[in-house]
Design a protein around this motif. Structure first.
Motif: not given
Length: 244
Positions: A210-237
């Motif tokens: 959950v802590k890692l998700l915060t900067p990831l969403l900030a990085h996606v920014g305006r492109g958020f509406s074009n995201v299908k999924y974010i996978d956090l289960r691996f070493k590299e999201p």
């Protein structure tokens, strides 16, 4: 001298015993007196929740009522409350204090149940502010015969509740409310946020992810509406876009 001290001790013990017996009978007589007087029969009930009918207590002697037993029965009948307290208010009153459970989510089974911090199921309607609560799915086979008031201690439900708490307590995610959590398989647990974006999170290190998700969403920014999924289960999201 020694014999005199022994005699005094024996006399004190006998006197104490006599006084204890006398006090017992006095209290017993007093209790019988209080319980036999209509003056102490319940005439009014002061409650902070008028939706629960307690009129059946009226006319009963406040000193003969087992209020803890009554409260226990009410807790079983009304599982939406995690605290029910009844207290005597002499000479003829009872005070009732009710505290409702705070819902964290809905669980979709054969029907919808609300669930709170203690993983206790209770009833509630999908309307008002509760309609915005996350819906937990995938527990149908693990929670057969579910009824209001039942408490479940199962891995998948505990993971879902932990996830909700973590997200709710992360200020940076206040605009990314969880709409649904799928826990049909713990290691594949995922949840959905606005725009139906799926976050695949798995069953370990919920706090860290959950802590890692915060900067990831900030990085996606305006492109958020074009995201299908974010996978956090691996070493590299992994971020998967709709047009990939």
């Amino acid at each position: 001298m020694k014999k005199k001290k022994t005699d005094l001790l024996v006399d004190a013990l006998i006197l104490g015993l006599v006084l204890a017996i006398a006090l017992y009978f006095i209290l017993r007589c007093l209790s019988g007196f209080l319980q036999s007087r209509e003056y102490f029969n319940v005439k009014y009930i002061r409650s902070n929740d008028d939706t629960i009918d307690l009129s059946y207590l009226k006319g009963r002697n406040i000193f003969s009522l087992d209020l803890e037993k009554q409260a226990k029965g009410l807790r079983a009948a009304y599982p939406a409350y995690n605290s029910i307290r009844l207290t005597r208010y002499p000479p003829n009153g009872v005070i009732a204090e009710f505290k409702k459970r705070a819902p964290l989510a809905y669980i979709k089974l054969a029907r919808y149940f609300l669930v709170g911090e203690e993983a206790v199921l209770f009833d509630g309607a999908l309307k008002g502010t509760d309609a915005a609560l996350p819906v937990i799915t995938g527990l149908e086979s693990k929670m057969l015969g579910a009824k209001p008031g039942m408490r479940y201690n199962i891995k998948e439900l505990n993971l879902a509740l932990e996830l909700i708490r973590r997200v709710n307590n992360t200020v940076e995610l206040k605009n990314y409310k969880i709409s649904r959590i799928n826990v049909s398989s713990a290691d594949k647990m995922s949840f959905f946020i606005p725009n139906n974006v799926e976050i695949k999170i798995g069953d370990n290190d919920i706090a860290g992810k959950v802590k890692l998700l915060t900067p990831l969403l900030a990085h996606v920014g305006r492109g958020f509406s074009n995201v299908k999924y974010i996978d956090l289960r691996f070493k590299e999201p992994v971020i998967k876009y709709l047009d990939d």
